[in-house]
Design an enzyme around this catalytic site. Structure first.
Site: not given
Ligand code: AMP
Length: 114
Positions: A31-32, A88, A97, A101, A103
């Protein structure tokens, strides 16, 4: 950047990311914006918008994602200390996103939230 297809771009290696594991069905990457010392996202390569879109035809992917999460936790040696898997879903679940996915959070004692 637009969140809509960001995980597709990561899966297809069109944008840089720290991929930990990839096969025909799933991709795992860091995760970024990590919320714990280890924060890995486990993503199906096929776009499924949210856990709400799991149905009788695609339900096996969830078992596979969890199975592979456990395998990676063991391989990276944090399985015994423990970890948390979180999905989520949509607005109230805090999903940003729109690509299913899991986490995987590890590397410290996480606070209980439920
Ligand atoms: P969610 O809130 O469950 O949709 O989580 C989306 C996750 O994607 C968040 O923890 C972000 O930090 C992660 N995220 C968004 N863009 C990127 C990226 N380019 N590379 C890695 N993780 C990302």
């Amino acid at each position: 950047m637009n969140n809509k297809n960001i995980f597709n771009k990561i899966i297809k290696k069109k944008i840089p990311s720290k991929i930990i594991y990839q096969d025909k069905k799933i991709t795992m990457f860091e995760d970024i914006n990590p919320k714990s010392p280890i924060h890995i996202l486990i993503v199906p390569n096929q776009k499924i918008k949210s856990i709400n879109k799991i149905n009788k035809n695609n339900k096996n992917i969830i078992g596979y994602m969890i199975y592979k999460s456990v395998r990676i936790a063991k391989k990276m040696k944090f399985a015994e200390d423990g970890y948390r898997l979180v999905i989520n879903c949509n607005k109230n679940g805090g999903q940003i996103v729109p690509h299913l996915h899991i986490h995987m959070l590890a590397g410290k004692k996480l606070r209980n939230f439920c």
